[in-house]
Design an enzyme around this catalytic site. Sequence first.
Site, PDB file in Angstrom:
ATOM      1  N   GLU A   1      25.006  15.577  11.918  1.00  0.00           N
ATOM      2  CA  GLU A   1      25.018  16.871  11.240  1.00  0.00           C
ATOM      3  C   GLU A   1      26.270  17.667  11.579  1.00  0.00           C
ATOM      4  O   GLU A   1      26.853  18.331  10.715  1.00  0.00           O
ATOM      5  CB  GLU A   1      23.772  17.673  11.612  1.00  0.00           C
ATOM      6  CG  GLU A   1      22.449  17.052  11.183  1.00  0.00           C
ATOM      7  CD  GLU A   1      22.218  17.127   9.677  1.00  0.00           C
ATOM      8  OE1 GLU A   1      23.057  17.704   8.966  1.00  0.00           O
ATOM      9  OE2 GLU A   1      21.196  16.585   9.211  1.00  0.00           O
TER      10      GLU A   1
ATOM     11  N   ASP B   1      20.931   6.568   3.283  1.00  0.00           N
ATOM     12  CA  ASP B   1      21.609   7.063   2.089  1.00  0.00           C
ATOM     13  C   ASP B   1      23.136   7.149   2.168  1.00  0.00           C
ATOM     14  O   ASP B   1      23.851   6.461   1.441  1.00  0.00           O
ATOM     15  CB  ASP B   1      21.021   8.421   1.677  1.00  0.00           C
ATOM     16  CG  ASP B   1      20.905   9.407   2.845  1.00  0.00           C
ATOM     17  OD1 ASP B   1      21.336   9.090   3.966  1.00  0.00           O
ATOM     18  OD2 ASP B   1      20.372  10.513   2.625  1.00  0.00           O
TER      19      ASP B   1
ATOM     20  N   ARG C   1      28.773  18.721   8.540  1.00  0.00           N
ATOM     21  CA  ARG C   1      28.737  20.141   8.215  1.00  0.00           C
ATOM     22  C   ARG C   1      29.898  20.923   8.823  1.00  0.00           C
ATOM     23  O   ARG C   1      30.556  21.700   8.132  1.00  0.00           O
ATOM     24  CB  ARG C   1      27.412  20.762   8.687  1.00  0.00           C
ATOM     25  CG  ARG C   1      26.165  20.153   8.062  1.00  0.00           C
ATOM     26  CD  ARG C   1      25.006  21.119   8.191  1.00  0.00           C
ATOM     27  NE  ARG C   1      23.708  20.434   8.153  1.00  0.00           N
ATOM     28  CZ  ARG C   1      22.545  21.057   8.063  1.00  0.00           C
ATOM     29  NH1 ARG C   1      22.518  22.368   8.017  1.00  0.00           N
ATOM     30  NH2 ARG C   1      21.418  20.381   8.041  1.00  0.00           N
TER      31      ARG C   1
ATOM     32  N   GLU D   1      20.759  17.334  -3.767  1.00  0.00           N
ATOM     33  CA  GLU D   1      21.111  15.994  -4.262  1.00  0.00           C
ATOM     34  C   GLU D   1      20.844  15.824  -5.756  1.00  0.00           C
ATOM     35  O   GLU D   1      21.601  15.140  -6.449  1.00  0.00           O
ATOM     36  CB  GLU D   1      20.357  14.930  -3.456  1.00  0.00           C
ATOM     37  CG  GLU D   1      20.897  14.700  -2.052  1.00  0.00           C
ATOM     38  CD  GLU D   1      20.454  15.765  -1.070  1.00  0.00           C
ATOM     39  OE1 GLU D   1      21.033  15.839   0.032  1.00  0.00           O
ATOM     40  OE2 GLU D   1      19.521  16.541  -1.404  1.00  0.00           O
TER      41      GLU D   1
END
Length: 869
Positions: free
Chosen positions: A144, A291, A148, A403
Site C-alpha cells: 500500500e 490482480d 499510494r 475499478e
Amino acid sequence: MRKIRSKRCWELVHPCGSGMMLKTLLVTSLLGWVKCQESPSMTLEEKTVIRDQIIEMFDHAYGSYMKYAYPADELMPLSCKGRVRGEEPNRGDVDDSLGKFSLTLIDTLDTLVVLNKLDEFEDAVRKAVRDVRLDNDVVVSVFETNIRVLGGLLGAHVMADLFRERGDRMQWYRDELLHMAKELGHRLLPAFNTTSGLPYPKVNLRYGVLNPLARTGTESDTCTACAGTMILEFAALSRLSGEPVFEEHARKALDVLWKRRQKGNDLVGTIINIHSGEWIRRDSGVGAGIDSYYEYLMKAYILLGDNVFLERFNIHYSAIMKYISQPPLLLNVHMHNPTVSVRSWMDSLLAFFPGLQVLRGDLKPAIETHEMLYQVTKQHKFLPEAFTTEFRVHWGQHLLRPEFAESTYYLYKATGDPYYLRVGQSIVEKLNAHARVPCGFAAVQDVRTGTHEDRMDSFFLAEMFKYLYLLFSEKSQLPINIDDYIFTTEAHLLPVSLSTTQSPCQANNTDTGHVSQEDLFTHSCPSTETLFPNNPSFAKTIRDSYKYLTGVGRAFHPLPVRGIELPFHDNGMEPVEFLKSMGISLTPLSEITGGARSQKEHKGVYRVKLVAEVSQTPEDEEVVPHVVQLISPPFLGRTVLTAGPAKFGMDLSKQEHGVKGSIMKSSPYTACGPIDNAAELKGHIALALRGDCMFAAKARRLQEAGAIGVIFVDHREGSNSGETPLFQMVGDGDSTEDITLPLVFLFSHEGAVLTAALEEHHNVDVLLLPKERQLGHEKTEKHIGINIKLRLAEEGDLVEGTARGPTLEFVLENEELLLKEEEDEELSITTAQPQQQSCTQATENDRTEPFSADSSQTPNSKSRPDTNP
C-alpha cells in the site's frame, strides 16, 4: 470511423540497449484506439454538465479532507474528523495503509492536475514538502505504501517538473518530491532482505524489518500482488533518481513469482511464503491477492520496453483465458488442478480486468465481463465487495472502489461507444445519491441496507475522480497530454518516455520456460478491422446477450445447484469457512451421496456441494446470545454487553454459573504472534482484537499462555450488536477439541465500553455466560419438548405392558381430532425423555422441523456464522 491497421507497435527496443524507441509507438500502444464520431446520444453540453458535477463532487470530498482531516492520513466522513493511527480503534490490516504521512494528500496530488486544479496542486505540493514526514515509528504495508505514497510522490514530481519546464508555474520547485520519494524508497528496501527476494509484507518506516524495535519481521507470507506490484514505482524511481537498486529488487521479486508459477498451466497462487517460495494459498484468479501482478507485467512492458514482461504476461493471459475466464464470469480455480473451481463467488477487485484486456486489445471478453459487472451494479446500486455466480450479495460492503469506473473509461476510449458514458453517468449519480454525506463521501457498509461506514479511503480521490473526469473530457480540455502517461494501479501518472531512458539494470531476459503461442494481439495494437469487422454495433451485439443476466427486467431463474471444490491450506482463512462467514451453507458430498467418492481425487482438495444459496436477507439461524457482565465495583452487574458465542471451546450453556474472571489485554492485542505478557494473562480472561489470523489460532495461543477465557473484540469500527446480527465464531478447518476455554465475541461498540472500563478501573471482573442466565435476569419458563410416536388402536386394544403416567391421548370422533390430557390413563402414545434429542434419527419421511428441550433454535432468529478473523 478511422481504421487502424494491426501493427507491431509494442515490439520495442530493449531498454538496456542503445536504441531509441519512437514515442509515437508507445502512445499508440497505450491509447491507440479508434476515434469514433461522437454519438448524438450524449451531447457535448451533457458531458460538460456531468464533468462539472464531477468537479463539484471532488471539491466536496477533497475540501472536506483538507478542512476536517489534514494532516491526518484519511478523513472520517461521518465523524467529520481525521483518522490518526493509534487514536482510533484498531481496524487490523486496514490500518497498515496509514503511516502518519498525510496519505490522502499525497495520493491526490496528480488528480488535482488532471482536474485542472493547478493552483490547488501547487499549494498541495508546498504542504507536502513542508509537513509530510516519512520516518515515523509506524509499521506499514509495503504494497500500500508503494502504490499510494511512493507512486503519489513520483506522479506529482513528474507533474511539477513538467510545469517547471513549461515556465508558467512551479518555478520554486527543486525536485523536493523526488527526494522524498528516494527517502521512502530506501525506507521500503529493508523489506526485501529475504533469501528469496520476495519482500516482507510490512516494514517499520523508522526501524525497517529486522531491527528489535521494528515490531515486524515475523511474517512469513505475502500475497502475489503484494510482491508483484512494485516494478512500476521502483523502476520509475531508479530511472528518475539514477539509483538502480530499486528496479533491481522489484525485478528480482517478479523473477521469483515467475519461477514459482505452476509449470503445467502457468497459473500462480494467492499467498506465497517469502522465505521458501512455497505456495500457501493455491487458489488462482484475477481478483484480490493476485490482480495487480498481472496488471504490472503488461504495464511494465509499456513503461520500460522490456520484452520479458510482455512474454510473461501473454503466457499468463493464455492460462487465464483457458481456465479462469468463463465469460462473463472470472472464477478462481485450484492452481495445481485448474479444472477445479474453488469458490462460487467473485470479488469486486476483478473489475479492473476488462480495462487490462482493453490494453491488450482483447475487447470481446472485456465487454462481456464489464457488462456483467454493470448489471450487478444496477441490481445492488454498487458492486458488493463479493457477489455470487448468481449475482447475489456475498459480502455487502462497498468501499467506493474505482475499478469498475477504470474499466468503463478504458472501454469508452477503445470503442467510442456512448453507452459507456451512460455507465459513467450512473456511477456519478449513485455516488451522489447513496454515498454522499455532509463531510465527504462514506463507504457503504452493506449495499442491501445502505448503511455507511466512517471511512473514505484515499484511493477514492486518487482514482475514482480521475477516471470519471477523463471519461467525460476531451483531450483539449486537459492540462497535459494524457497519452504520454501510463496509469499505475493507483492511477498515478508515470511518463512512457521512461522507456527511452537508459536502464540502470542488467539485461533481464529471463527464460520463459517455453515459447508462447502468439495470437493476433500478442504484439499488436487494437485493430478495428478485426475487433469491429465493419460493424459499429459490434459492442452492442455482445452486450445484448447479457442484458438480463442478473434477472433485472425479467423473472429471475437461479442457476441449478452446482458442485464446487475448495482447497485447504496450512493457514489463513479457509475458503470453506469464508463461504460460511458470508452466509452460505456447505455440506460435504460424502454426506449427501452417502459417502460415494469422486472418481478423481486431488491432494488438498475438499469436495463440497452448495445446498443453500445466499438470499437477500440473512438466513433464519439461531445464535444463542451470550453476555459479558461486569460484576466488580462500580458496575456490580449493571453493565451487560451482548456477545456472540463460538462453535468451539467451552460450551457456556452447560456451565451453571458461567465463567468468572478479571480481564487483561493480550500483547500483541491481535494474539497472532507469541504472547508477550503470558505471565500477566495467566488466570485472567484475555481481551484480543479480531484480525490478522484465525479465531482458533488466537485461542490456542492464549490458552497456552494460561488464560481462562477469551473475549474477542471486533476491529471493524462502528459495528454494534444493535444493528449487526450476532454470529457464531467457527474454527479453522482442523479439529478444535484441544481448545477448552470459553470464547465470546463483542462488536466494536461493546468492546469499546469494556476497554474503556479497563483503562479507567484497571481491575475489572466479568462473567461470561448465556444472556438468559445473566445476574439479575428473571428466569423464564423453559418449554419442554417431547418426541412422540402415534399408533391408532381400537378402544381397549392397547399394547400389553404400556407404561402408566402423564399421557396425551388422541381420540378420533366424527372425523375430528381432539386432544385431551389425562392422568394415569392407558397410553395411546409413547413419550421420549424430555431432554432426548432423537430428531437426528428422523426417517426420510419425517419432514417436520425437529425441536427438543435442549434446542436453542427459534424460527425468527437472524444470524450467520463468521470466520473472518
